[in-house]
Scaffold this active site. Structure first.
Site, PDB file in Angstrom:
ATOM      1  N   GLY A 188       0.716  -1.301   0.026  1.00  0.00           N
ATOM      2  CA  GLY A 188       0.040   0.209   0.126  1.00  0.00           C
ATOM      3  C   GLY A 188       0.877   1.381  -0.161  1.00  0.00           C
ATOM      4  CG  MET A 222      -0.961  -8.642  -6.494  1.00  0.00           C
ATOM      5  SD  MET A 222       0.286  -7.650  -7.442  1.00  0.00           S
ATOM      6  CE  MET A 222       1.290  -9.285  -8.017  1.00  0.00           C
ATOM      7  CG  HIS A 271       4.298  -2.750 -14.743  1.00  0.00           C
ATOM      8  ND1 HIS A 271       3.872  -3.534 -14.167  1.00  0.00           N
ATOM      9  CD2 HIS A 271       5.488  -2.816 -15.248  1.00  0.00           C
ATOM     10  CE1 HIS A 271       4.748  -4.823 -14.592  1.00  0.00           C
ATOM     11  NE2 HIS A 271       5.861  -4.207 -15.227  1.00  0.00           N
TER      12      HIS A 271
END
Ligand code: GRF
Length: 215
Positions: A17, A97, A116
């Site tokens: 997080g 995910m 990413h």
């Protein structure tokens, strides 16, 4: 004239997080162009949920369904329902995910972003920093892109390079890529929410076209 309503954003996260925290803190300082109205996690034990509670952001764990790498169709429905109930207009993936499919992407068409940890299209998929390090690149970095049904291949909104330094190991490189992410993601979300852009083929052209919410 009345002020425009604040744009409400949802974040989906599966783990640590740290990007969620960077986004929530940027929102709190008025640097995000919107407010983080909800965090949803597919993992009840995700540290991201604790960060949300500490920061006063509503947070939910929602069952992702039986598949390991995607949200089941009924789960997509649950996720979209919760986001809509919280008035969410755009969704930010931050270490989520699971791949999203039509049920979700049609509900939030053109309004889902992802970060990413590599300079896409190099090293998509899992462990982008490890892939780049083991490949021996001299420069890696991070990418914020629009999400479509492909894996890490939607149109690129922004990238930030991170050089691989002599003496780097995977840990030190990962830490610098994360630092770059925490700068790039909030600043790109703000741009996405506030500046017009056009998507021409795969290219995002800033300053052309319309704002994201008038397409
Ligand atoms: C980040 O490296 C992000 O690029 C990737 O997953 C990682 C999440 O890290 N998609 P965190 O949970 O935000 O700390």
């Amino acid at each position: 004239m009345a002020d425009a309503p604040v744009i409400r954003l949802g974040v989906l996260a599966s783990g640590r997080g740290s990007n969620f925290v960077a986004l929530a803190e940027a929102a709190r300082c008025g640097r995000l162009g919107g407010e983080v109205a909800l965090l949803v996690s597919d993992r009840a034990e995700a540290p991201a949920l604790g960060h949300a509670r500490r920061l006063g952001v509503p947070a939910l764990h929602l069952d992702p369904g039986p598949k390991r790498t995607r949200l089941a169709p009924e789960a997509e429905h649950r996720y979209v329902g919760a986001l809509r109930e919280h008035g969410v207009r755009a969704v930010l993936l931050a270490g989520f995910m699971r791949v999203l499919h039509e049920g979700f992407l049609e509900a939030y068409a053109g309004a889902v972003l992802n970060i990413h940890p590599s300079l896409l299209p190099a090293f998509p998929g899992l462990e982008g920093v490890r892939q780049a390090f083991e490949h021996g690149v001299a420069v890696t970095g991070c990418t914020v892109h629009l999400v479509d049904a492909s894996l890490d291949a939607g149109p690129i909104l922004a990238q930030r390079p991170v050089p691989v330094l002599p003496g780097d190991d995977l840990e030190s490189l990962t830490a610098r890529v994360h630092e770059a992410e925490h700068v790039l993601y909030p600043e790109t979300v703000r741009r996405f929410l506030t500046e017009p852009f056009a998507v021409v083929g795969r290219r995002v052209v800033w300053g052309a076209g319309e704002r994201w919410d008038s397409r």
